[in-house]
Structure formats: structure tokens, C-alpha cells
Design an enzyme around this catalytic site. Structure first.
Site, short mmCIF file in Angstrom:
data_model
loop_
_atom_site.label_atom_id
_atom_site.label_comp_id
_atom_site.label_asym_id
_atom_site.label_seq_id
_atom_site.Cartn_x
_atom_site.Cartn_y
_atom_site.Cartn_z
N LYS A 185 -15.84 -44.46 -35.83
CA LYS A 185 -14.84 -43.87 -34.94
C LYS A 185 -15.24 -42.45 -34.53
CE LYS A 185 -10.79 -46.28 -36.85
NZ LYS A 185 -10.43 -47.41 -36.06
N GLU B 118 -7.18 -36.56 -36.28
CA GLU B 118 -6.78 -36.59 -34.88
C GLU B 118 -5.41 -36.00 -34.71
OE1 GLU B 118 -6.65 -40.58 -33.34
OE2 GLU B 118 -8.82 -40.68 -33.21
N HIS C 90 0.50 -49.72 -38.65
CA HIS C 90 -0.54 -49.53 -37.63
C HIS C 90 -1.25 -50.82 -37.29
CE1 HIS C 90 0.07 -45.31 -38.27
NE2 HIS C 90 -0.32 -45.40 -39.52
N ARG D 168 -16.02 -57.11 -30.51
CA ARG D 168 -15.85 -58.53 -30.86
C ARG D 168 -14.72 -59.09 -30.03
NH1 ARG D 168 -10.88 -57.67 -33.54
NH2 ARG D 168 -10.84 -55.71 -34.64
P1 ADP Z 1 -7.81 -49.53 -36.39
O1 ADP Z 1 -9.28 -49.50 -36.36
O2 ADP Z 1 -7.27 -49.64 -37.75
O3 ADP Z 1 -7.26 -50.53 -35.41
P2 ADP Z 1 -7.01 -47.46 -34.50
O4 ADP Z 1 -7.71 -46.18 -34.38
O5 ADP Z 1 -7.26 -48.47 -33.44
O6 ADP Z 1 -7.34 -48.09 -35.91
O7 ADP Z 1 -5.45 -47.19 -34.62
C1 ADP Z 1 -4.52 -48.16 -34.98
C2 ADP Z 1 -3.13 -47.79 -34.50
O8 ADP Z 1 -2.70 -46.54 -35.03
C3 ADP Z 1 -3.00 -47.61 -33.01
O9 ADP Z 1 -2.79 -48.81 -32.36
C4 ADP Z 1 -1.84 -46.66 -32.86
O10 ADP Z 1 -0.62 -47.33 -32.95
C5 ADP Z 1 -1.97 -45.78 -34.07
N1 ADP Z 1 -2.73 -44.57 -33.73
C6 ADP Z 1 -4.06 -44.41 -33.77
N2 ADP Z 1 -4.43 -43.17 -33.39
C7 ADP Z 1 -3.28 -42.51 -33.11
C8 ADP Z 1 -2.98 -41.18 -32.70
N3 ADP Z 1 -3.93 -40.27 -32.51
N4 ADP Z 1 -1.69 -40.85 -32.50
C9 ADP Z 1 -0.71 -41.75 -32.71
N5 ADP Z 1 -0.92 -43.01 -33.11
C10 ADP Z 1 -2.20 -43.40 -33.32
P1 ADP Z 2 -7.27 -56.79 -33.53
O1 ADP Z 2 -8.27 -57.83 -33.24
O2 ADP Z 2 -5.98 -57.12 -32.96
O3 ADP Z 2 -7.68 -55.36 -33.36
P2 ADP Z 2 -7.21 -56.68 -36.37
O4 ADP Z 2 -8.03 -55.44 -36.53
O5 ADP Z 2 -5.91 -56.83 -37.08
O6 ADP Z 2 -6.78 -56.94 -34.93
O7 ADP Z 2 -8.13 -58.00 -36.55
C1 ADP Z 2 -9.20 -58.07 -37.35
C2 ADP Z 2 -8.71 -58.57 -38.67
O8 ADP Z 2 -8.51 -59.95 -38.59
C3 ADP Z 2 -9.64 -58.40 -39.80
O9 ADP Z 2 -9.60 -57.13 -40.36
C4 ADP Z 2 -9.15 -59.46 -40.78
O10 ADP Z 2 -8.20 -58.95 -41.68
C5 ADP Z 2 -8.48 -60.46 -39.89
N1 ADP Z 2 -9.15 -61.74 -39.88
C6 ADP Z 2 -10.43 -62.02 -40.11
N2 ADP Z 2 -10.69 -63.33 -39.99
C7 ADP Z 2 -9.52 -63.90 -39.68
C8 ADP Z 2 -9.14 -65.24 -39.42
N3 ADP Z 2 -9.99 -66.22 -39.43
N4 ADP Z 2 -7.86 -65.47 -39.11
C9 ADP Z 2 -6.99 -64.48 -39.07
N5 ADP Z 2 -7.30 -63.20 -39.30
C10 ADP Z 2 -8.55 -62.90 -39.62
MG MG Z 3 -7.67 -50.46 -33.47
#
Ligand code: ADP
Ligand code: ADP
Ligand code: MG
Length: 673
Positions: A116, A200, A235, A292
Site C-alpha cells: 500500500k 493515513e 472495514h 485480481r
Molecule cells: P483492505 O486492503 O483491507 O481492503 P483498504 O485500504 O482498501 O484495505 O481499506 C478498507 C476500507 O477501510 C475502505 O473500504 C474504507 O471503508 C476504509 N478506509 C480505508 N482508508 C480510509 C481512510 N483513509 N479514511 C477512511 N476510511 C478508510
Molecule cells: P474484495 O475482493 O471485495 O476486496 P476481500 O478483500 O474481502 O474483498 O476478498 C478477498 C478475501 O476473500 C480474502 O482475503 C479471503 O479471506 C477471501 N476468500 C478467499 N478465497 C475465497 C473463496 N473461495 N470464497 C470466499 N472468500 C474467499
Molecule cells: Mg481494499
């Protein structure tokens, strides 16, 4: 050309990929861990190979073994799905070294976007707006604290290699910073084997808007519009919709920023660029790129009419993108609800267990799409993600889609493990959701409304439970018809004492039910309060017919109702009109009395492991005074930390486990007095 594809994943995404491969005439090979041997995805594939024992490290993450299977089965390509190895650049490299096509982006792009921090630096250079914050290498805690102060509280601490909402902590004031940092680092070390964090600015009223992008090996790029994934808990997304509520100017602008992001790393195949959209300033900022296919990709498929897995496979075998930007159009509106095994009333604690009873809505091509990897009788195990299924709906506009969503949610009936179904329904019927007025704080803000529990249930269901039970008792005796005639035609009566429970009932409900058989073939049923013996309700002239194995039609002088039910040993489960399961335990049955176990889960003195877990930290020792709400134990299950707080004031009588120990579900950890 790909003529045989190995799917290095399990569950619903494995089923999803196999479906498209079949359509394209590509043979499929599934891999399975020991506990997945009889899964739906295994039965769908042309061939299936055992990959190892249940723990993912020894199975779905065992890259060497997976490559070996690909060789043995003559697969020319591997689709990694999502989760597991999908964003593992070393695995993608190993595929290439072994002359196997990795259905995904270039490894260099995975590496750059996997961090990130690094991705934010690349995006800044590519002029894509990023969230203000510290993304540097220095991990000294005092230094990080200074950075947080200069960004200004509230801040968000994130794992550099994070994903799935893990390793993330909001810090609202200075005094909470170090504890949050420690806990974020601990969680990310566990989940990602790396404890680096970034800091952040925490955006207070944001929407999560993400853009689906695709690139090919010929330098073509498109975006397939955006999704709003703001309905989140921990989140993590639970309800997503496409398109989001933005105007076309903004849509074009965020779409081209996403394509710029993809170009900046020479991307190809499917990817998602996630933005956080600040509703106060109307600004969007790059958050991360997921290299992905994403869990919620079906909603974008529904509004564009494209099959993204097909696109992925075509791109992977060197074809050009099937469409240009101009050829892509949005049609209607789509919503996905993720059905999880979890307990919304207990901080969304992941659940597990056996899907003893599992009824889904009917699929309607183009309108109701079910993405599930399970069948009735399957286990949702602690080893993997607790998602049971995804419900994907389409409507000509947003309100039509919501209508279909609600109708379809009512048609799910699940027994055997906790689910978030009722919660999804209350979310999707909430006035603010209906108006489309929400941000990522929606669930937190409306927690009280969304998680409202009830203190009583309709008399109809109590009566249905008793009649279902009677019907089953009679059915189980061989002399069914004779006995039934005897019972119904001779004057007689019987008494039942029963208890009702459901996740959304927060009190003990006990009833006494008297059933009279006046001799005319009908029953009179009286529901009473067992302690006061007062009559709650009387139904007269009751008769029933079993319409199916698990549906009963009951008529009385006042109404006629069809109810779905399930007999579980001596208990009876009745589904209300929304599909919620109401459990009834019959106390005056000859079989064992189950009340003792249900009693101590209510006992505020007892702190038990809600699921199999590892104890991260016990905050108290014997003799300590504790007050209600105080965090007592931190445990870790499914790679996430959960905090259990004291339900009442008290003194610690005993601590049964030490930090780091594994604890089985239901075991006592701390006892208060
Ligand atoms: P992950 O890799 O776990 O998906 P993200 O960076 O995509 O992490 O953040 C997951 C969620 O956390 C976001 O969809 C949002 O709801 C919240 N989030 C992330 N960054 C911020 C931010 N700077 N301010 C407020 N909410 C945030
Ligand atoms: P997004 O794709 O919405 O950003 P996530 O980060 O929640 O959502 O999706 C990735 C997550 O999906 C992985 O961290 C894991 O926990 C989950 N995952 C992996 N394989 C499977 C599966 N076969 N079915 C459902 N969930 C899975
Ligand atoms: Mg995310």
C-alpha cells in the site's frame, strides 16, 4: 491457447471459474484439501486432485504442490481466484518459470500494488490523487506518532501489505495511538507475516468507490465502470452496488484515473482500483489496487452484460480485450449481498458449523444470480473464509434492484450456524439505504436500528412449532394413520413446555401449550404463560396437512398459514415469514435436557471461547476487579483479533488459559464472581 485450467482456489469462486471455463470448452481441474473432498466445486470440475490437509498453508497456499498437480494433469493455465495465492507474485513467477499461464496481471504489477506504501508513491507520480498520509519506511513508533500528529487526528493505521480489512485501526486521539499501533502490528504480523504500517488521514464521511479495470497484452485498457462498496463492517464489504451514485463527469474522471493507475504499472488482466470518495470535499483519492478478480465482480458483470472470467481467460491466452471503452454501456442497477456465517449481535464474530438446512431463492437468469460454493449438509469450517454465498440481483433501476434483493433475502432459510441474513435485510430496508444516503459509517451509525433485538414472537409461530412437533411425533410412529385417528377422535389433551430462541431474541421465552383433542378430528391449542398460568392466546379448530417434508399448512378458526419447519432431534425449528429461524426446545421431552449449556452462555460471570481460537492476551489475573465493558481477553480467530469485554462488574475468580494458548470453542477462559 488454454485447453485445460487448474483452479487454485475453493468454494464459490472455484465454482464461478469452472462455470465459465465449461462454457468456453476449457477442461477444468480442481484441487481440494481433505475437508473439501466432497465439495460442490470438486464435483463440478472435470478432474480433482487432493492438495493437502485442511490448513491453507498446507493446501491452497502450497504453491509447489499446486504447480506439481498442474503438471501432472497437463494444465496449461492456473486461475488463482481471489484470496489465497491470487496476489502472490512469487507464485505467479513460479507459474511462468514452469511454462504455465498465470491468469492474472504481470508479477511486477502485483509486487508494486501489493504494497500500500509503494503503490501510493507510484500513483502520486502518475498524478492520481492519493490519501494524505505517511507511506515511508521508518517504522519507529515515536516517529510514526509524530507523523500522525502532523497529519492530524483522526488517523488510520494500515498494514502496508494489508487486505480484507485486517491490521487496520482508527485512532481518534493521541492517547490511543500507541495501543492501536501495537495491536495493528500484531494483527498484520499474523495475517501478512509483516508488521510494517502506514498512516493515513482518516476521512470522516467517505464512500468506498472502486473501478473495475482490464488491460491486455497489446496495450489496450478499459474500465468497466464503478461499484459502491460503502456498506461495510470491520472495514469489510457486505453490500455492494453498481453503478455508484455519481454523475457522468465524475464517473469519467474516476474511470480514467483508474486506467491511469493501471497504465502506471503496465497492468494487464482484471484489476480493481479502490478509491475513497470524500463526501465533504467531493474529492476522490486512490486507496489501493487489488490485482485480481474481486469478490463483488458479478455486479459489474450484471450491468455491463460481460463475463469477466471469460475476459480474463481470453486476455491470458493473448487475445485483445473483447470490447473498447466506447462499446461498454451501463444497463440498470445491480446489488450484491454477502451472506456470511457470523453473529451480527456479537460484533460480527465469524461463525462456523454445519449447514444442516439450506434453502436458497430461485435463480432467475439476469435478475437473481446465486453465487455459492456450498450445499445443504456442507460445513463452513474455521479454516477458511466464513462466507456462505453471494446473492446478486439486477433491476432496471436501483429501487427495482432493492425490491428483488429483499424478496430474495426472505427466501433463504439456514439452520446450523449463525448468519447475517436478518442483518442484511434490515440494512437493505433502512430508510437511508433506500434513499441511497450512506457512507462507510452506515453500519456503525445505525447499529441500534440494524441490530435491534426483539423480546417476543408471534403466537402463530409458537402454535406452528407445537403442531409441527405433533405431526412429526405421529409420523415417526409406524401406525401413523391409526394413531392419528385415535388421537384426534378421542377426547384427550396433552401439555408442552417449550422455549423459543433466535439470534435476534434477547430474552428467554418460555411457554406452556395445552393441546386438546375434543374428538371431532380437530385440536384446540392454548398458549399460556408458564409461571402465571395466564392464557396468552387460544386457537380453535386447528387442523394441519404436511404439504412437503418440511412445510406444514395449518388452519384454525381464524386463519390458514403455510410454515416451513425442521425437526432437529427433539427440537423444532420454524421459519417466520422473513426466513428467520426460530428454535423451539421442548422441555417435557424424555430426551436429555439441553438447558444447562444454553444457561451458561447467558451467565455474565462466564467468559468462554466463542469459537476455536488462540488467546492473544488475557488482560486480567485472579483477584482483579473488573468493570462492565472492560476488555478482558483478546483472542484471535480466522486471522482477526476479537476483544471480549466484561458484561458486568466483578472480581476475577479464575483464569484458565495463558497468552498464546489454543482454546477450543465453548471452553471457559475467565470466570468472574
Ligand atoms: P483492505 O486492503 O483491507 O481492503 P483498504 O485500504 O482498501 O484495505 O481499506 C478498507 C476500507 O477501510 C475502505 O473500504 C474504507 O471503508 C476504509 N478506509 C480505508 N482508508 C480510509 C481512510 N483513509 N479514511 C477512511 N476510511 C478508510
Ligand atoms: P474484495 O475482493 O471485495 O476486496 P476481500 O478483500 O474481502 O474483498 O476478498 C478477498 C478475501 O476473500 C480474502 O482475503 C479471503 O479471506 C477471501 N476468500 C478467499 N478465497 C475465497 C473463496 N473461495 N470464497 C470466499 N472468500 C474467499
Ligand atoms: Mg481494499
Amino acid at each position: 491457447m488454454i485447453n485445460k485450467l487448474l483452479i487454485a482456489n475453493r468454494g464459490e469462486i472455484a465454482c464461478r471459474v469452472i462455470r465459465t471455463a465449461k462454457k468456453m470448452g476449457i477442461k477444468t481441474v480442481a484441487i481440494y484439501s481433505d475437508i473439501d473432498r466432497d465439495s460442490k466445486f470438486v464435483s463440478m470440475a472435470d478432474q480433482a486432485y487432493r492438495v493437502g490437509p485442511a490448513p491453507s498453508l498446507q493446501s491452497y497456499l502450497n504453491s509447489q504442490k499446486i504447480i506439481e498437480i498442474a503438471h501432472d494433469s497437463n494444465c496449461s493455465a492456473i486461475h488463482p481466484g481471489f484470496g489465497f495465492l491470487s496476489e502472490n507474485a512469487d507464485f505467479a513467477d513460479e507459474c511462468t518459470t514452469n511454462k504455465i499461464i498465470f491468469v492474472g496481471p504481470p508479477t511486477d504489477a502485483i509486487r508494486k500494488m501489493g504494497s500500500k506504501s509503494e503503490s501510493k508513491i507510484i500513483m502520486t507520480n502518475a498524478k492520481v490523487p492519493v490519501v494524505p498520509g505517511y507511506h515511508g519506511e521508518n517504522q519507529d513508533k515515536d516517529y510514526l506518532f509524530e507523523q500522525a500528529r502532523s497529519i492530524g487526528f483522526p488517523v488510520l493505521i494500515k498494514a502496508v501489505l494489508g487486505g480484507g480489512g485486517k491490521g487496520m485501526r482508527i485512532v481518534t486521539k493521541e492517547s490511543e495511538f500507541f495501543e492501536a499501533l501495537e495491536s495493528a502490528k500484531r494483527e498484520s504480523l499474523k495475517a501478512f507475516k509483516d508488521d510494517r504500517v502506514l498512516i493515513e488521514k482518516y476521512i470522516q464521511k467517505p464512500r468506498h468507490i472502486e473501478v473495475q479495470v482490464f488491460g491486455d497484452h497489446h496495450g489496450n485498457y478499459v474500465h468497466l465502470f464503478e461499484r459502491d462498496c460503502s456498506i461495510q463492517r470491520r472495514h469489510q464489504k457486505v453490500i455492494e452496488e453498481a453503478p455508484s451514485n455519481i454523475n457522468w463527469d465524475l464517473r469519467n474522471s474516476i474511470g480514467s484515473s483508474a486506467v491511469d493507475a493501471a497504465k502506471a504499472v503496465g497492468y494487464y488482466n482484471a484489476g480493481t482500483v479502490e478509491f475513497i470518495f470524500d463526501l465533504i470535499s467531493n474529492q476522490y483519492y486512490f486507496m489501493e489496487m487489488n490485482t485480481r478478480l474481486q469478490v463483488e465482480h458479478p455486479i459489474s458483470e450484471m450491468i455491463t452484460g460481460e463475463d469477466f472470467v471469460e475476459w480474463q481467460l481470453r486476455v491470458a491466452q493473448g487475445e485483445k480485450l473483447p470490447k473498447t471503452q466506447d462499446q461498454l454501456k451501463i444497463r440498470g442497477h445491480s446489488i450484491e449481498a454477502r451472506i456470511y456465517s457470523e453473529d451480527p449481535y456479537n460484533n460480527f464474530l465469524p461463525g462456523n458449523g454445519n449447514l444442516e438446512f439450506f434453502r436458497e431463492p430461485k435463480e432467475e437468469p439476469g435478475v437473481i444470480r446465486l453465487e455459492s460454493g456450498v450445499r445443504e449438509g456442507d460445513d463452513i469450517s474455521i479454516f477458511y473464509d466464513p462466507m456462505i454465498a453471494k446473492l446478486v440481483v439486477w433491476g432496471k433501476d436501483r429501487s427495482a434492484a432493492i425490491g428483488t434483493l429483499n424478496k430474495a433475502l426472505n427466501d433463504y432459510k439456514v439452520v446450523g450456524l449463525p448468519t447475517n441474513l436478518r442483518f442484511l435485510r434490515t440494512c437493505s430496508q433502512h430508510p437511508d439505504f433506500l434513499k441511497g444516503e450512506y457512507d462507510t459509517g452506515f453500519i456503525e451509525k445505525h447499529k441500534k436500528d440494524l441490530l435491534q433485538q426483539v423480546t417476543k414472537i408471534e403466537n402463530q409461530y409458537i402454535m406452528s412449532a407445537v403442531v409441527s412437533k405433533i405431526s412429526q411425533n405421529l409420523k415417526n410412529t409406524k401406525l401413523h394413520s391409526t394413531l392419528q385417528n385415535f388421537r384426534l377422535n378421542h377426547h384427550k389433551s396433552e401439555n408442552f413446555i417449550l422455549k423459543a430462541s433466535a439470534a435476534f431474541i434477547n430474552t428467554e421465552l418460555k411457554y406452556e401449550v395445552n393441546v386438546e383433542y375434543p374428538g371431532n378430528g380437530l385440536m384446540n391449542i392454548t398458549i399460556k404463560n408458564p409461571s402465571k398460568h395466564t392464557v396468552i392466546k387460544r386457537f380453535e379448530n386447528v387442523a394441519y396437512t404436511l404439504t412437503t417434508e418440511s412445510q406444514i399448512n395449518i388452519t384454525s378458526s381464524e386463519n390458514t398459514v403455510n410454515t416451513d419447519f425442521l425437526i432437529r432431534g427433539e427440537d423444532c425449528v420454524v421459519f417466520n415469514e422473513f426466513g428467520d429461524a426460530l428454535h423451539f426446545t421442548f422441555e417435557n421431552n424424555l430426551v436429555e435436557n439441553r438447558s444447562s449449556t444454553s444457561n451458561d452462555t447467558q451467565d455474565p460471570n462466564i467468559i468462554k471461547a466463542p469459537m476455536p481460537c488462540t488467546l492473544v492476551k488475557v488482560n486480567v489475573k485472579q483477584g482483579d476487579k473488573v468493570s462492565a465493558g472492560q476488555p478482558i481477553v483478546i483472542l484471535e480467530a480466522m486471522k482477526m483479533e476479537h476483544v471480549i469485554k466484561a458484561k458486568k462488574d466483578g472480581v476475577v475468580k479464575a483464569v484458565k488459559f495463558r497468552d498464546g494458548e489454543f482454546v477450543q470453542a465453548g471452553k471457559l477462559i475467565v470466570e468472574l464472581e
